[in-house]
Write an enzyme that holds these catalytic residues in place. Structure first.
Site, PDB file in Angstrom:
ATOM      1  N   GLU A 181      27.934  -2.931 -45.836  1.00  0.00           N
ATOM      2  CA  GLU A 181      29.077  -3.275 -44.966  1.00  0.00           C
ATOM      3  C   GLU A 181      28.647  -3.876 -43.627  1.00  0.00           C
ATOM      4  OE1 GLU A 181      31.354   0.360 -44.729  1.00  0.00           O
ATOM      5  OE2 GLU A 181      31.830   0.349 -46.861  1.00  0.00           O
ATOM      6  N   ASN A 224      25.735  -4.618 -50.167  1.00  0.00           N
ATOM      7  CA  ASN A 224      26.898  -3.972 -50.783  1.00  0.00           C
ATOM      8  C   ASN A 224      28.045  -3.970 -49.774  1.00  0.00           C
ATOM      9  OD1 ASN A 224      27.961  -2.170 -52.958  1.00  0.00           O
ATOM     10  ND2 ASN A 224      27.910  -0.579 -51.376  1.00  0.00           N
ATOM     11  N   HIS A 260      36.935  -1.097 -54.172  1.00  0.00           N
ATOM     12  CA  HIS A 260      37.946  -0.063 -53.935  1.00  0.00           C
ATOM     13  C   HIS A 260      39.302  -0.775 -53.976  1.00  0.00           C
ATOM     14  CE1 HIS A 260      35.117   3.088 -53.107  1.00  0.00           C
ATOM     15  NE2 HIS A 260      34.475   2.305 -52.260  1.00  0.00           N
ATOM     16  N   GLU A 289      31.468   0.709 -56.714  1.00  0.00           N
ATOM     17  CA  GLU A 289      32.296   1.833 -56.244  1.00  0.00           C
ATOM     18  C   GLU A 289      33.745   1.697 -56.713  1.00  0.00           C
ATOM     19  OE1 GLU A 289      31.840   2.535 -52.005  1.00  0.00           O
ATOM     20  OE2 GLU A 289      29.717   1.999 -52.049  1.00  0.00           O
ATOM     21  N   ASP A 291      37.328   2.087 -57.758  1.00  0.00           N
ATOM     22  CA  ASP A 291      38.447   2.995 -58.012  1.00  0.00           C
ATOM     23  C   ASP A 291      39.730   2.200 -57.772  1.00  0.00           C
ATOM     24  OD1 ASP A 291      38.401   3.083 -55.178  1.00  0.00           O
ATOM     25  OD2 ASP A 291      37.747   5.179 -55.104  1.00  0.00           O
TER      26      ASP A 291
HETATM   27  C1  XIL Z   1      32.814   7.729 -48.886  1.00  0.00           C
HETATM   28  C2  XIL Z   1      32.666   9.039 -49.652  1.00  0.00           C
HETATM   29  O1  XIL Z   1      33.292   8.899 -50.905  1.00  0.00           O
HETATM   30  C3  XIL Z   1      33.266  10.187 -48.881  1.00  0.00           C
HETATM   31  O2  XIL Z   1      32.927  11.412 -49.514  1.00  0.00           O
HETATM   32  C4  XIL Z   1      32.777  10.201 -47.436  1.00  0.00           C
HETATM   33  O3  XIL Z   1      33.463  11.205 -46.729  1.00  0.00           O
HETATM   34  C5  XIL Z   1      32.988   8.852 -46.778  1.00  0.00           C
HETATM   35  O4  XIL Z   1      32.359   7.837 -47.556  1.00  0.00           O
HETATM   36  N1  XIL Z   1      32.194   2.648 -48.950  1.00  0.00           N
HETATM   37  C6  XIL Z   1      30.971   3.226 -49.151  1.00  0.00           C
HETATM   38  C7  XIL Z   1      30.895   4.658 -49.504  1.00  0.00           C
HETATM   39  O5  XIL Z   1      29.948   2.533 -49.147  1.00  0.00           O
HETATM   40  O6  XIL Z   1      29.720   5.259 -49.029  1.00  0.00           O
HETATM   41  C8  XIL Z   1      32.111   5.414 -49.020  1.00  0.00           C
HETATM   42  O7  XIL Z   1      32.033   6.749 -49.528  1.00  0.00           O
HETATM   43  C9  XIL Z   1      33.373   4.730 -49.469  1.00  0.00           C
HETATM   44  C10 XIL Z   1      33.464   3.338 -48.920  1.00  0.00           C
END
Ligand code: XIL
Length: 378
Positions: A181, A224, A260, A289, A291
């Site tokens: 990020e 990422n 996400h 990641e 979802d």
């Molecule tokens: C999130 C986790 O799922 C949580 O448990 C934590 O509190 C905060 O981070 N992008 C990312 C991840 O790269 O590391 C993040 O994970 C979600 C967004």
């Protein structure tokens, strides 16, 4: 290199015509605890349904938001959770347990207990590991963010951290999210909230990749981010940066999209096109990641239409990755709603994963499995 890249479109339709009943809470919870009669038990698993050189992963729940919930550590305490984790997936990503605040709680102290346990579990279960993450603006310890360090000290701190953490798992981590990020949504480098870029300038990004490569020459090193699924200002910024770094000989090997997603927004139609342009730079790509969150009705239970839309998004994200030559790693950010970060971070939204809180399989789970099966050619 993967061979079976076709068939995914035909599959999409097949996957989505599955009955929706499996999605309701309580449906099918035992499916992972016992073998299903008259079914091919192996193909019942996502990891075995997948084409041979394609890994299907999940985040391993623990740390972060979990620490504030009223349940014990999921990974070490929930037996059903662990069983499904071992059976269904061929790749694991520590959700929080390799982040700075977790692994490096004091300047002169590392805590590898949780990370070691995950890597050990993965090895016992024949799984690969995605390391997450080394250079980020978030989840850094206070001692680092508020330490008032000089530039020289900060550079030495980062170098030592990368060398120590990557070195510890050398040869045992398939992919590392080296930089997470680093751009904002407009495609500008985070020169304010990212301590490394703010204090040391953008050149530190290349150094982090070089140090990680020195510590583990076998690991594939990734950028990422979220919001980079489509061709847009942010993904354009990565496209320009990765080209530039490759030209300079910096060991950058991959670009990954977190994905996400939310049913509030349309599916990013150009995901495949976007991954392809990074693939054309000879980079690996990955979905890391995934979802798909949704606005929950008052009942707290998603409607059939919502489940169907969610399954469609999961399936399309998977198909996009399967269609791109060197997109060989596909990870969902947790597999059960029981432990999802979504309700904690997105008010009113939830039900974002492929299993209900009691591990019942949703249409999204079935959509992933049948899409993998078709790509494998079974
Ligand atoms: C999130 C986790 O799922 C949580 O448990 C934590 O509190 C905060 O981070 N992008 C990312 C991840 O790269 O590391 C993040 O994970 C979600 C967004």
């Amino acid at each position: 290199m993967r061979r079976l890249r076709f068939l995914t479109m035909a599959l999409a339709t097949a996957a989505l015509s599955l009955p929706l009943t499996a999605g309701v809470a309580g449906a099918d919870p035992a499916a992972d605890r016992q073998s299903v009669p008259h079914s091919n038990a192996r193909l019942d698993r996502l990891r075995d349904a997948a084409p041979e050189d394609f890994v299907v992963g999940t985040a391993v729940a623990g740390g972060g938001h979990h620490l504030e919930q009223d349940y014990p550590d999921p990974f070490t305490s929930d037996k059903t959770y662990r069983k499904i984790l071992g059976r269904q997936f061929s790749s694991v990503s520590p959700e929080n347990q390799m982040k700075w605040e977790f692994v490096h709680p004091e300047r002169d102290r590392y805590d590898f207990e949780a990370a070691d346990a995950i890597v050990g579990f993965a090895e016992r279960h024949g799984q690969v590991v995605r390391g997450h993450t080394l250079l980020w603006h978030s989840q850094n310890p206070q001692w680092l963010e508020q330490g008032g360090f000089s530039k020289e000290e900060l550079r030495a701190i980062l170098r030592e951290h990368v060398t120590t953490v990557v070195g510890r798992y050398a040869g045992r981590i398939q992919q590392w999210d080296v930089a997470n990020e680093i751009f904002d949504d407009r495609g500008d480098l985070r020169t304010q909230d990212n301590i490394w870029i703010r204090e040391l300038g953008p050149g530190i990004i290349a150094d982090a990749f070089r140090w990680a490569h020195e510590a583990d020459p076998k690991a594939k090193l990734f950028f990422n981010d979220y919001g980079v699924e489509s061709v847009n200002a942010k993904s354009d910024a990565y496209y320009a940066l990765t080209q530039d770094l490759i030209r300079q000989g910096v060991p950058v090997h991959g670009f990954s999209v977190q994905a996400h997603l939310s049913t509030r927004y349309a599916f990013p139609e150009d995901l495949e096109t976007n991954l392809r342009r990074f693939d054309a730079l000879r980079l690996e790509t990955a979905v890391t990641e995934l979802d798909v969150r949704m606005d929950l009705p008052e009942t707290g239970m998603p409607t059939d239409a919502q489940q169907k839309q969610q399954a469609d998004y999961y399936q399309r994200a998977l198909s996009a990755c399967l269609s791109v030559e060197d997109c060989n790693s596909f990870t969902i950010w947790g597999f059960t709603d029981k432990y999802s970060w979504v309700p904690v971070f997105f008010q009113g939204e939830g039900a974002a994963t492929v299993m209900t809180e009691d591990f019942g399989r949703k249409p999204a789970f079935h959509a992933l499995r049948s899409t993998l099966q078709a790509a494998r050619g079974d």
